[in-house]
Design an enzyme around this catalytic site. Sequence first.
Site, PDB file in Angstrom:
ATOM      1  N   SER A 267      90.786  -8.440  95.336  1.00 22.23           N
ATOM      2  CA  SER A 267      90.494  -7.629  96.516  1.00 22.23           C
ATOM      3  C   SER A 267      89.632  -6.433  96.176  1.00 22.23           C
ATOM      4  O   SER A 267      89.123  -5.766  97.075  1.00 22.23           O
ATOM      5  CB  SER A 267      91.793  -7.083  97.103  1.00 22.23           C
ATOM      6  OG  SER A 267      92.681  -8.107  97.411  1.00 22.23           O
TER       7      SER A 267
ATOM      8  N   HIS B  52      86.272 -13.889  98.095  1.00 21.98           N
ATOM      9  CA  HIS B  52      87.397 -13.086  98.601  1.00 21.98           C
ATOM     10  C   HIS B  52      87.826 -13.582  99.973  1.00 21.98           C
ATOM     11  O   HIS B  52      87.182 -13.302 100.985  1.00 21.98           O
ATOM     12  CB  HIS B  52      86.973 -11.603  98.633  1.00 21.98           C
ATOM     13  CG  HIS B  52      88.051 -10.690  99.097  1.00 21.98           C
ATOM     14  ND1 HIS B  52      87.822  -9.629  99.940  1.00 21.98           N
ATOM     15  CD2 HIS B  52      89.380 -10.686  98.854  1.00 21.98           C
ATOM     16  CE1 HIS B  52      88.964  -9.013 100.180  1.00 21.98           C
ATOM     17  NE2 HIS B  52      89.917  -9.640  99.532  1.00 21.98           N
TER      18      HIS B  52
ATOM     19  N   GLU C 283      84.420 -13.041 101.932  1.00 25.05           N
ATOM     20  CA  GLU C 283      83.384 -12.200 101.321  1.00 25.05           C
ATOM     21  C   GLU C 283      82.949 -12.845 100.009  1.00 25.05           C
ATOM     22  O   GLU C 283      83.804 -13.175  99.177  1.00 25.05           O
ATOM     23  CB  GLU C 283      83.948 -10.807 100.994  1.00 25.05           C
ATOM     24  CG  GLU C 283      84.104  -9.890 102.178  1.00 25.05           C
ATOM     25  CD  GLU C 283      84.566  -8.492 101.768  1.00 25.05           C
ATOM     26  OE1 GLU C 283      83.888  -7.521 102.118  1.00 25.05           O
ATOM     27  OE2 GLU C 283      85.604  -8.356 101.104  1.00 25.05           O
TER      28      GLU C 283
ATOM     29  N   ASN D 173      87.907  -4.190 102.394  1.00 25.60           N
ATOM     30  CA  ASN D 173      88.976  -3.310 101.896  1.00 25.60           C
ATOM     31  C   ASN D 173      88.510  -1.881 101.642  1.00 25.60           C
ATOM     32  O   ASN D 173      89.318  -0.963 101.637  1.00 25.60           O
ATOM     33  CB  ASN D 173      89.598  -3.907 100.630  1.00 25.60           C
ATOM     34  CG  ASN D 173      90.475  -5.088 100.989  1.00 25.60           C
ATOM     35  OD1 ASN D 173      91.043  -5.135 102.074  1.00 25.60           O
ATOM     36  ND2 ASN D 173      90.576  -6.052 100.103  1.00 25.60           N
TER      37      ASN D 173
HETATM   38  P1  NAD Z   1     101.274 -12.653  95.301  1.00 21.69           P
HETATM   39  O1  NAD Z   1     102.097 -11.605  94.648  1.00 21.69           O
HETATM   40  O2  NAD Z   1     101.767 -13.287  96.565  1.00 21.69           O
HETATM   41  O3  NAD Z   1     100.994 -13.870  94.271  1.00 21.69           O
HETATM   42  C1  NAD Z   1     100.524 -13.685  92.973  1.00 21.69           C
HETATM   43  C2  NAD Z   1     100.887 -14.934  92.159  1.00 21.69           C
HETATM   44  O4  NAD Z   1     100.246 -14.839  90.883  1.00 21.69           O
HETATM   45  C3  NAD Z   1     102.400 -15.082  91.892  1.00 21.69           C
HETATM   46  O5  NAD Z   1     102.835 -16.373  92.314  1.00 21.69           O
HETATM   47  C4  NAD Z   1     102.516 -14.900  90.387  1.00 21.69           C
HETATM   48  O6  NAD Z   1     103.555 -15.699  89.814  1.00 21.69           O
HETATM   49  C5  NAD Z   1     101.128 -15.381  89.932  1.00 21.69           C
HETATM   50  N1  NAD Z   1     100.759 -14.909  88.602  1.00 21.69           N
HETATM   51  C6  NAD Z   1     100.900 -13.661  88.082  1.00 21.69           C
HETATM   52  N2  NAD Z   1     100.455 -13.644  86.812  1.00 21.69           N
HETATM   53  C7  NAD Z   1     100.018 -14.893  86.523  1.00 21.69           C
HETATM   54  C8  NAD Z   1      99.469 -15.490  85.367  1.00 21.69           C
HETATM   55  N3  NAD Z   1      99.277 -14.800  84.247  1.00 21.69           N
HETATM   56  N4  NAD Z   1      99.127 -16.798  85.443  1.00 21.69           N
HETATM   57  C9  NAD Z   1      99.328 -17.524  86.556  1.00 21.69           C
HETATM   58  N5  NAD Z   1      99.857 -17.012  87.695  1.00 21.69           N
HETATM   59  C10 NAD Z   1     100.204 -15.701  87.668  1.00 21.69           C
HETATM   60  O7  NAD Z   1      99.826 -12.002  95.505  1.00 21.69           O
HETATM   61  P2  NAD Z   1      98.689 -12.388  96.584  1.00 21.69           P
HETATM   62  O8  NAD Z   1      98.863 -11.557  97.796  1.00 21.69           O
HETATM   63  O9  NAD Z   1      98.621 -13.879  96.720  1.00 21.69           O
HETATM   64  O10 NAD Z   1      97.377 -11.847  95.847  1.00 21.69           O
HETATM   65  C11 NAD Z   1      96.705 -12.617  94.862  1.00 21.69           C
HETATM   66  C12 NAD Z   1      95.277 -12.120  94.710  1.00 21.69           C
HETATM   67  O11 NAD Z   1      94.601 -12.245  95.969  1.00 21.69           O
HETATM   68  C13 NAD Z   1      95.146 -10.667  94.267  1.00 21.69           C
HETATM   69  O12 NAD Z   1      94.018 -10.532  93.432  1.00 21.69           O
HETATM   70  C14 NAD Z   1      94.921  -9.961  95.598  1.00 21.69           C
HETATM   71  O13 NAD Z   1      94.241  -8.748  95.456  1.00 21.69           O
HETATM   72  C15 NAD Z   1      94.068 -10.983  96.319  1.00 21.69           C
HETATM   73  N6  NAD Z   1      94.060 -10.860  97.789  1.00 21.69           N
HETATM   74  C16 NAD Z   1      95.221 -10.549  98.450  1.00 21.69           C
HETATM   75  C17 NAD Z   1      95.195 -10.442  99.839  1.00 21.69           C
HETATM   76  C18 NAD Z   1      96.448 -10.108 100.615  1.00 21.69           C
HETATM   77  O14 NAD Z   1      96.354  -9.767 101.804  1.00 21.69           O
HETATM   78  N7  NAD Z   1      97.629 -10.196 100.009  1.00 21.69           N
HETATM   79  C19 NAD Z   1      94.003 -10.675 100.552  1.00 21.69           C
HETATM   80  C20 NAD Z   1      92.841 -11.030  99.838  1.00 21.69           C
HETATM   81  C21 NAD Z   1      92.888 -11.116  98.450  1.00 21.69           C
END
Ligand code: NAD
Length: 293
Positions: A121, A142, A154, A192
């Site tokens: 993000s 993104h 994005e 963001n």
């Molecule tokens: P989340 O906490 O729901 O999921 C993250 C996952 O990553 C977990 O299942 C965890 O077990 C896994 N993980 C952590 N370390 C790991 C590793 N070393 N190897 C493999 N898996 C691993 O988080 P999310 O909301 O899905 O966010 C994930 C990414 O997407 C982040 O970079 C976030 O910034 C981005 N993002 C989030 C949103 C949102 O609204 N939540 C929107 C756009 C982008």
Amino acid sequence: MDGVIRSVGIVGAGQMGNGIAHVCAASGFDVRLSDRDPARIQAALSVIDANLTRQAQKGVIGEYERAEALARIHPADDIEDLGVCDLVIEAATEDEQTKYRIFDALCPVLKPDALLATNTSSISITRLAASTDRPERFIGIHFMNPVPVMHLVELIRGIATDDPTYESAKRFIAKLGKTATMSEDFPAFIVNRILLPMINEAVYTLYEGVGSVESIDTAMKLGANHPMGPLQLADFIGLDTCLSIMQVLYEGLADSKYRPCPLLVKYVEAGWLGRKSKRGFYDYRSGTPVPTR
Ligand code: NAD
């Protein structure tokens, strides 16, 4: 690879990873879904099944398409299983060191011409790309949350991202039926950069006692015509992710206006991360969200 993406690997089966797997499978891509925690992969498959079933019940997709999409998603218990993919999208926790560790393990197993993307993000695409063996075939893709519902993606080019990679990513997004916008590689990109300071300001408004959780969300829903209040949205995004993005803005742009609100820090310290941990600015444990302040 002949420039055509057929199979997509996803690292991180959290809220974003499961949504990305869902839309890729529904658009005909072969999907390999991986996570450091195998239980997260199984949980993601259940969520995808439930979301596809809901789409089928609403008539958005047919029953046959639902079953076909689900069958295209394969759990990848080892990172080596992603070696067959034409594109791998990293969607793990928003923590730079975590992402470096993933790329270190992933790059040696990838096909030399495979594309590598991150769903970060806010973190610099150029810096993440530089840690890999393929900065020219590395790009920011993104997605927005929830991925099956939101139309925007994005695309962010790092300084080294080459034109064929950018063009492949654009075709991939078009095949998903989504709209791509192009953003330069600056902290938090476009959405963001604008959205998170607003959410952080809503948390300051709560912290300073200007309004309650309910007043702030109602004010922005009815007063600014936002479909969701900013605190409700923060819970939806995940408060740990919100805090990470504010830290990236604060450090990356060196401007005190991006200082993360201490109350946001406190919620994250408490493990109250929003919907995903059942408590944040609202408590979701009873099924009906109840404001926590
Ligand atoms: P989340 O906490 O729901 O999921 C993250 C996952 O990553 C977990 O299942 C965890 O077990 C896994 N993980 C952590 N370390 C790991 C590793 N070393 N190897 C493999 N898996 C691993 O988080 P999310 O909301 O899905 O966010 C994930 C990414 O997407 C982040 O970079 C976030 O910034 C981005 N993002 C989030 C949103 C949102 O609204 N939540 C929107 C756009 C982008």
